[in-house]
Design an enzyme around this catalytic site. Sequence first.
Site, PDB file in Angstrom:
ATOM      1  N   HIS A   1      -2.880   2.811  -6.058  1.00 20.07           N
ATOM      2  CA  HIS A   1      -3.410   1.565  -5.491  1.00 20.07           C
ATOM      3  C   HIS A   1      -3.670   0.526  -6.569  1.00 20.07           C
ATOM      4  CE1 HIS A   1      -4.767  -0.467  -1.914  1.00 20.07           C
ATOM      5  NE2 HIS A   1      -5.858  -0.874  -2.520  1.00 20.07           N
TER       6      HIS A   1
ATOM      7  N   ARG B   1      -0.959  -2.006  -6.820  1.00 23.80           N
ATOM      8  CA  ARG B   1      -1.074  -3.124  -5.863  1.00 23.80           C
ATOM      9  C   ARG B   1      -2.045  -4.174  -6.399  1.00 23.80           C
ATOM     10  NH1 ARG B   1      -1.180  -4.732  -0.243  1.00 23.80           N
ATOM     11  NH2 ARG B   1      -3.308  -5.111   0.497  1.00 23.80           N
TER      12      ARG B   1
ATOM     13  N   TYR C   1      -9.660 -11.302  -6.801  1.00 23.42           N
ATOM     14  CA  TYR C   1      -8.775 -11.338  -7.966  1.00 23.42           C
ATOM     15  C   TYR C   1      -9.055 -12.548  -8.853  1.00 23.42           C
ATOM     16  CZ  TYR C   1      -6.329  -7.618  -5.587  1.00 23.42           C
ATOM     17  OH  TYR C   1      -6.038  -6.432  -4.970  1.00 23.42           O
TER      18      TYR C   1
ATOM     19  N   ARG D   1       0.871  -1.171   0.000  1.00 22.42           N
ATOM     20  CA  ARG D   1       0.000   0.000   0.000  1.00 22.42           C
ATOM     21  C   ARG D   1       0.909   1.223   0.000  1.00 22.42           C
ATOM     22  NH1 ARG D   1      -2.059  -3.575   3.921  1.00 22.42           N
ATOM     23  NH2 ARG D   1      -4.177  -4.349   3.470  1.00 22.42           N
TER      24      ARG D   1
ATOM     25  N   LYS E   1      -2.474  -2.559   7.767  1.00 25.34           N
ATOM     26  CA  LYS E   1      -3.655  -2.159   8.523  1.00 25.34           C
ATOM     27  C   LYS E   1      -3.649  -2.823   9.897  1.00 25.34           C
ATOM     28  CE  LYS E   1      -6.728  -1.169   4.632  1.00 25.34           C
ATOM     29  NZ  LYS E   1      -8.034  -1.492   3.988  1.00 25.34           N
TER      30      LYS E   1
ATOM     31  N   HIS F   1      -3.839  -9.295   3.509  1.00 29.58           N
ATOM     32  CA  HIS F   1      -5.291  -9.342   3.674  1.00 29.58           C
ATOM     33  C   HIS F   1      -5.643 -10.178   4.901  1.00 29.58           C
ATOM     34  CE1 HIS F   1      -6.140  -8.502  -0.881  1.00 29.58           C
ATOM     35  NE2 HIS F   1      -5.968  -7.399  -0.181  1.00 29.58           N
TER      36      HIS F   1
END
Length: 324
Positions: free
Chosen positions: A264, A267, A299, A171, A196, A290
């Site tokens: 982004h 990514r 994806y 990110r 995150k 994730h």
Amino acid sequence: MPLSPASDLTLPGDAALRAAIDAWQDGLARERRMAPNTVEAYARDLRQFLVHLDGRQGTPTIAGLVALKPRDVRGFMAARRADGVGGRSLMRGLAGVRSFARHLEREGHSSVAALGAVRSPKVERRLPRPLPVPAARAITTADLRAGEDRAPWILARDAAVLALLYGAGLRISEALGLTRRDAPVPGVDAVTVRGKGDKARMVPILPVVAQAVADYLAACPHDLTPEGPLFVGAKGGVLSPRVIQYAVASLRGALGLPASATPHALRHSFATHLLARRGELRAIQELLGHASLSTTQLYTQIDAARLMSAFDAAHPRAARRASP
């Protein structure tokens, strides 16, 4: 970025409610380690809810929130819909309100049952929009911007940041959060980043990415301290993500790419191109950081859509089916 206390905001509510909001914001930042921007967004969402209640029921209080009926929450949702707010934004807004309600319950107040009785709006998950491989490669080099009136070291810096987004799946906040001490230069096979929730993960570094970082460091005119940021602005201060966004916007125009071609998107391209090369889904999940495999599985939908598009374009029966 310091958080604005509830007492500093144009926020309806009595003193007890405002104090509870301040404690909630502080808990989000300190205990849950949410980014300041996320905490501010949650606070704005709660404010919108309280403003709505203030206009219909008078000054909000903790007791008033506990006594809410499902119809009160549905009325707020209907009002936001009427203002043109989409399902995704409305769902995020309710998440902020529910977070505060959970805080109240943890502090010994009764639960805000009305929030649990109302379903969140259904929202279709948006598919990531990756770039074509040639475009992703072009964006991560300084060559395309060689004619710009910019210092060579700045072009090298931007290329290094973008190389980390596409070559390592970072990110933009993770790339700009790297310190000089942790610079992924030639000889460094992996780097630890914090994503995150302040969760750390180790990401492999390709030689081409390491070389891009080394080229930037060799050209950078500023004295970078070991614990200071790896990537700095023109005057040596903290580099804003907006600078990288502007750089990509310039490259987007040069390559004729759509507005969805953002930092982004690099990514997204990292994950999509790995999957197309038969990358293992669990491994991609770990590389991206994730929390849920379901996020990474988006994806696979991109890959399936591409296969069906190729089928429709090339299969004889598909061609006949498309003919009048």
